[in-house]
Design a protein around this motif. Sequence first.
Motif, PDB file in Angstrom:
ATOM      1  N   VAL A 121      27.611  44.132  49.918  1.00  0.00           N
ATOM      2  CA  VAL A 121      27.118  44.086  48.542  1.00  0.00           C
ATOM      3  C   VAL A 121      28.270  43.777  47.582  1.00  0.00           C
ATOM      4  O   VAL A 121      28.143  42.926  46.697  1.00  0.00           O
ATOM      5  CB  VAL A 121      26.433  45.414  48.163  1.00  0.00           C
ATOM      6  N   VAL A 122      29.410  44.460  47.745  1.00  0.00           N
ATOM      7  CA  VAL A 122      30.523  44.181  46.830  1.00  0.00           C
ATOM      8  C   VAL A 122      31.064  42.774  47.066  1.00  0.00           C
ATOM      9  O   VAL A 122      31.565  42.139  46.130  1.00  0.00           O
ATOM     10  CB  VAL A 122      31.634  45.252  46.925  1.00  0.00           C
ATOM     11  N   ARG A 123      30.963  42.275  48.287  1.00  0.00           N
ATOM     12  CA  ARG A 123      31.355  40.885  48.548  1.00  0.00           C
ATOM     13  C   ARG A 123      30.513  39.934  47.704  1.00  0.00           C
ATOM     14  O   ARG A 123      31.035  38.987  47.105  1.00  0.00           O
ATOM     15  CB  ARG A 123      31.180  40.580  50.038  1.00  0.00           C
ATOM     16  N   GLU A 124      29.217  40.178  47.637  1.00  0.00           N
ATOM     17  CA  GLU A 124      28.337  39.351  46.808  1.00  0.00           C
ATOM     18  C   GLU A 124      28.732  39.444  45.343  1.00  0.00           C
ATOM     19  O   GLU A 124      28.706  38.441  44.611  1.00  0.00           O
ATOM     20  CB  GLU A 124      26.879  39.780  46.983  1.00  0.00           C
ATOM     21  N   ALA A 128      29.972  36.194  43.141  1.00  0.00           N
ATOM     22  CA  ALA A 128      29.266  35.811  41.922  1.00  0.00           C
ATOM     23  C   ALA A 128      30.181  35.870  40.709  1.00  0.00           C
ATOM     24  O   ALA A 128      30.145  34.998  39.836  1.00  0.00           O
ATOM     25  CB  ALA A 128      28.047  36.727  41.717  1.00  0.00           C
ATOM     26  N   ALA A 129      31.024  36.907  40.640  1.00  0.00           N
ATOM     27  CA  ALA A 129      31.932  37.042  39.499  1.00  0.00           C
ATOM     28  C   ALA A 129      32.949  35.908  39.458  1.00  0.00           C
ATOM     29  O   ALA A 129      33.347  35.457  38.373  1.00  0.00           O
ATOM     30  CB  ALA A 129      32.647  38.386  39.559  1.00  0.00           C
ATOM     31  N   ALA A 130      33.370  35.436  40.625  1.00  0.00           N
ATOM     32  CA  ALA A 130      34.373  34.372  40.673  1.00  0.00           C
ATOM     33  C   ALA A 130      33.862  33.089  40.035  1.00  0.00           C
ATOM     34  O   ALA A 130      34.657  32.294  39.517  1.00  0.00           O
ATOM     35  CB  ALA A 130      34.783  34.116  42.120  1.00  0.00           C
ATOM     36  N   ALA A 131      32.547  32.898  40.052  1.00  0.00           N
ATOM     37  CA  ALA A 131      31.975  31.694  39.443  1.00  0.00           C
ATOM     38  C   ALA A 131      31.975  31.766  37.921  1.00  0.00           C
ATOM     39  O   ALA A 131      31.793  30.743  37.250  1.00  0.00           O
ATOM     40  CB  ALA A 131      30.543  31.499  39.947  1.00  0.00           C
ATOM     41  N   ASP A 132      32.200  32.972  37.384  1.00  0.00           N
ATOM     42  CA  ASP A 132      32.134  33.159  35.938  1.00  0.00           C
ATOM     43  C   ASP A 132      33.495  33.311  35.271  1.00  0.00           C
ATOM     44  O   ASP A 132      33.566  33.404  34.043  1.00  0.00           O
ATOM     45  CB  ASP A 132      31.288  34.398  35.617  1.00  0.00           C
ATOM     46  N   GLY A 133      34.578  33.395  36.053  1.00  0.00           N
ATOM     47  CA  GLY A 133      35.890  33.563  35.443  1.00  0.00           C
ATOM     48  C   GLY A 133      36.751  34.516  36.236  1.00  0.00           C
ATOM     49  O   GLY A 133      36.497  34.758  37.424  1.00  0.00           O
ATOM     50  N   PRO A 134      37.768  35.096  35.608  1.00  0.00           N
ATOM     51  CA  PRO A 134      38.661  36.019  36.308  1.00  0.00           C
ATOM     52  C   PRO A 134      37.900  37.223  36.872  1.00  0.00           C
ATOM     53  O   PRO A 134      36.947  37.719  36.251  1.00  0.00           O
ATOM     54  CB  PRO A 134      39.646  36.454  35.207  1.00  0.00           C
ATOM     55  N   LEU A 135      38.329  37.699  38.021  1.00  0.00           N
ATOM     56  CA  LEU A 135      37.673  38.842  38.644  1.00  0.00           C
ATOM     57  C   LEU A 135      37.978  40.119  37.867  1.00  0.00           C
ATOM     58  O   LEU A 135      39.133  40.363  37.503  1.00  0.00           O
ATOM     59  CB  LEU A 135      38.132  38.991  40.093  1.00  0.00           C
ATOM     60  N   VAL A 231      38.260  33.066  46.968  1.00  0.00           N
ATOM     61  CA  VAL A 231      38.189  33.533  45.576  1.00  0.00           C
ATOM     62  C   VAL A 231      39.019  34.789  45.320  1.00  0.00           C
ATOM     63  O   VAL A 231      39.126  35.229  44.174  1.00  0.00           O
ATOM     64  CB  VAL A 231      36.721  33.787  45.149  1.00  0.00           C
ATOM     65  N   THR A 232      39.601  35.377  46.372  1.00  0.00           N
ATOM     66  CA  THR A 232      40.382  36.605  46.181  1.00  0.00           C
ATOM     67  C   THR A 232      41.888  36.356  46.273  1.00  0.00           C
ATOM     68  O   THR A 232      42.663  37.309  46.401  1.00  0.00           O
ATOM     69  CB  THR A 232      39.981  37.681  47.196  1.00  0.00           C
ATOM     70  N   VAL A 233      42.285  35.107  46.204  1.00  0.00           N
ATOM     71  CA  VAL A 233      43.723  34.822  46.163  1.00  0.00           C
ATOM     72  C   VAL A 233      44.317  35.505  44.931  1.00  0.00           C
ATOM     73  O   VAL A 233      43.847  35.308  43.806  1.00  0.00           O
ATOM     74  CB  VAL A 233      43.973  33.303  46.107  1.00  0.00           C
ATOM     75  N   GLY A 234      45.291  36.354  45.143  1.00  0.00           N
ATOM     76  CA  GLY A 234      45.889  37.091  44.037  1.00  0.00           C
ATOM     77  C   GLY A 234      45.288  38.473  43.828  1.00  0.00           C
ATOM     78  O   GLY A 234      45.859  39.281  43.090  1.00  0.00           O
ATOM     79  N   LEU A 235      44.134  38.750  44.447  1.00  0.00           N
ATOM     80  CA  LEU A 235      43.528  40.076  44.353  1.00  0.00           C
ATOM     81  C   LEU A 235      43.886  40.855  45.614  1.00  0.00           C
ATOM     82  O   LEU A 235      43.570  40.411  46.722  1.00  0.00           O
ATOM     83  CB  LEU A 235      42.007  39.964  44.229  1.00  0.00           C
TER      84      LEU A 235
END
Length: 291
Positions: A121-124, A128-135, A231-235
């Motif tokens: 669920v948190v992966r989803e 989704a958040a990555a498509a909208d901007g910074p995590l 999408v988690t590069v840097g996180l």
Amino acid sequence: MSTPPFLRLPGCARAERVVTGRGEFAALRAEPVGAVRGSALLVPGFTGSKEDFIGLLEPLAVAGYRVTAVDQRGQYETGGPDDAAAYAVGELGADVRALTAALAADGGPPHLLGHSLGGQVVREAVLAAAADGPLPWRSLTLMSTGPGAIDPAEAARTKLLVDALEMMGLEEIWQVMRQLEADSGQPRPSLEPAVAEFLHRRWLANVPRALSVTGAHLVAAPDRVDELAAVTVGLPVLVVSGVRDYAWPVPEQSVMAERLGARRVVVADAGHSPNAEQPAVTAAALAAFWA
């Protein structure tokens, strides 16, 4: 099904409801003891609840973290509609984003953790958040979860449950599950009466439609690890498990960590729920990672 080690809340914690743009969610919240080092949102797994994290609350609060553990939509004290669409994993991910926004308004970006189904669920939510901007999170922890569908043997058992939900009530299914445990020759270890009563009460409080939809997801979940890695590069990412796991084999979780470039922690003497089985060791690993 995770079994909380105890039910009494520590003095630093309280039960409340978190108000979000997608409704209210039942939660256990612990306030930091001393200097505040950050906050965290903990998301439980299939048939679980916020109480699965109860053993983590005090040690994480002592480490300086404001911790919020929630019941997902359809679980225990959050509740939800009899509508299959409400429990699609993308919708549950949207709930996590709404919870994140509510918590961030109170203390900045939280660390995000998902256990078992909660990990997917948190992966989803992250995708989704990555498509909208910074995590909007400081880190991501995937606990006792895997890249895709659950182990075939566990998938067969979950499929039986999903099929039974179409024909039987939750109390009837509970009694069948207890009888199957007794007949297996490997009954559940003896529990304190209060914990045993809680497990029964929690099961009956689930929304059956939520169990059906999320159970079906676990049986056929797609592998989205490469998308998540992109999408988690840097996180900062952490993958945690016990030394054994009936849902996703531990080596499979280790390979997932490698694909994500994540830190890997294996908790000794723990199975699918290190958060409940070895809470002190698990909390120490989380606090070290978050720091």
